[in-house]
Design a protein around this motif. Structure first.
Motif, PDB file in Angstrom:
ATOM      1  N   VAL A 159      -0.320   4.511 -15.215  1.00 48.05           N
ATOM      2  CA  VAL A 159      -1.604   4.677 -13.661  1.00 48.05           C
ATOM      3  C   VAL A 159      -3.348   4.758 -14.334  1.00 48.05           C
ATOM      4  N   TYR A 185     -10.486   1.719  -3.720  1.00 48.01           N
ATOM      5  CA  TYR A 185      -9.364   2.158  -3.981  1.00 48.01           C
ATOM      6  C   TYR A 185      -8.190   3.291  -5.626  1.00 48.01           C
ATOM      7  N   VAL A 200      -5.226   5.273  -5.262  1.00 49.81           N
ATOM      8  CA  VAL A 200      -4.257   5.790  -6.712  1.00 49.81           C
ATOM      9  C   VAL A 200      -4.610   7.218  -6.316  1.00 49.81           C
ATOM     10  N   ASP A 236       7.408   3.371  -2.864  1.00 53.39           N
ATOM     11  CA  ASP A 236       6.621   2.559  -3.259  1.00 53.39           C
ATOM     12  C   ASP A 236       5.361   2.661  -3.228  1.00 53.39           C
ATOM     13  N   LEU A 237       4.913   3.291  -4.910  1.00 50.35           N
ATOM     14  CA  LEU A 237       4.006   3.344  -4.469  1.00 50.35           C
ATOM     15  C   LEU A 237       2.738   2.361  -4.624  1.00 50.35           C
ATOM     16  N   LYS A 238       3.173   1.031  -4.294  1.00 48.61           N
ATOM     17  CA  LYS A 238       2.459   0.026  -4.333  1.00 48.61           C
ATOM     18  C   LYS A 238       1.687   0.222  -2.560  1.00 48.61           C
ATOM     19  N   LEU A 239       2.409   0.142  -1.639  1.00 47.68           N
ATOM     20  CA  LEU A 239       2.729   0.341  -0.121  1.00 47.68           C
ATOM     21  C   LEU A 239       2.131   1.772   0.076  1.00 47.68           C
ATOM     22  N   VAL A 259       0.001   3.119  -1.803  1.00 44.86           N
ATOM     23  CA  VAL A 259      -2.253   2.366  -1.826  1.00 44.86           C
ATOM     24  C   VAL A 259      -2.814   1.632  -1.143  1.00 44.86           C
ATOM     25  N   GLU A 260      -1.583   0.616  -1.330  1.00 42.02           N
ATOM     26  CA  GLU A 260      -1.555  -0.276   0.466  1.00 42.02           C
ATOM     27  C   GLU A 260      -2.553   0.692   1.185  1.00 42.02           C
ATOM     28  N   LYS A 261      -1.649   1.642   1.698  1.00 41.92           N
ATOM     29  CA  LYS A 261      -1.948   1.968   3.593  1.00 41.92           C
ATOM     30  C   LYS A 261      -3.090   2.909   2.884  1.00 41.92           C
TER      31      LYS A 261
END
Length: 275
Positions: free
Chosen positions: A20, A78, A82, A99-102, A104-106
């Protein structure tokens, strides 16, 4: 246990963020690409103003700068999202891998929801771009902000002059030329004063502007002055007579591209008859 890997995919075990962080490094390098793009768009826009090219082209550069500023803002959000997600996992050490993707999106959406339409205009390069355009137009004797309007006014004035009889038209042209010549002389005289560095008392070659007080100096001269003061543990005052700014810093200095171009243009016109 923290720090040890586990066969259970739901356990945090040992989480490595090296991949990452590597991706973040790439994103940050892309920010420099955006910055370079803004520098190029700004330079092209100044070229268009300097050569009095069609105003719609200048306007397209303005739009390009806005798009670059928006991209820069979103990329910053962004990267922050992250970094915030990684810090959250490192500090909280949850029982299960989130859920890292979720996550980050939040966090990204939370930052984006705070946006306002005027946010990107606070972008440092975008502000410099607008100011440089304004300064160059002023140096060129065309201080109007709305280029499209002034272009329309010019066409309308030309059409109106043709409706008069020939004698009146010639008389008006003579008077206009005389007035324009006087105005131009005044502009040139004022501009030439602005060309002189308050430190060296010489015409500037690489002018830099102080973002705090707005005064300009020869880059090498002001840098030397600041460094000399700092070596003696003192603050550098603005060398412009009458200026009350008492702490000139390197970080406050920006390249004055509009003034540099105005000086070069003036010198070209000055030497043209002798060639």
């Amino acid at each position: 246990m923290p720090g040890r890997s586990s066969s259970n995919s739901g356990s945090t075990g040992f989480i490595s963020f090296s991949g990452v962080e590597s991706a973040l490094s790439s994103l940050k390098s892309f920010q420099s690409c955006i910055s370079s793009g803004m520098d190029t768009a700004s330079s092209v826009a100044l070229d268009l103003v300097e050569t009095q090219t069609e105003v719609s082209s200048e306007y397209s550069m303005d739009k390009a700068m806005v798009e670059f500023a928006v991209m820069d803002r979103e990329l910053n959000h962004y990267v922050k999202a992250v970094q915030s997600a990684m810090n959250h996992v490192k500090e909280e050490r949850p029982e299960k891998i989130p859920d890292l993707k979720l996550l980050v999106e939040k966090k990204f959406l939370a930052l984006q929801n705070k946006n306002s339409d005027a946010d990107f205009e606070n972008n440092e390069k975008f502000k410099q771009f607008k100011q440089q355009l304004k300064d160059l137009k002023k140096q060129s004797g065309n201080p109007k902000e709305d280029g499209r309007h002034s272009e329309f006014d010019t066409i309308k004035d030309k059409d109106a002059s043709r409706t008069g009889n020939e004698r009146d038209g010639l008389q008006a042209d003579r008077e206009a030329e005389e007035t324009e010549a006087v105005d131009e002389d005044m502009i040139v005289t004022q501009s030439q004063t602005n060309f002189i560095c308050p430190i060296t008392q010489l015409e500037m070659k690489k002018p830099v502007k102080n973002k705090v007080c707005g005064h300009t100096y020869e880059e090498e001269a002001i840098v030397r002055m600041i460094e000399s003061k700092h070596k003696r543990k003192k603050k550098a005052c603005c060398p412009k007579i009458g200026c009350s700014h008492t702490n000139v810093r390197m970080s406050d200095l920006i390249q004055d591209e509009a003034l540099r171009r105005a000086i070069e243009s003036h010198n070209k016109r000055k030497h043209r008859p002798s060639e």
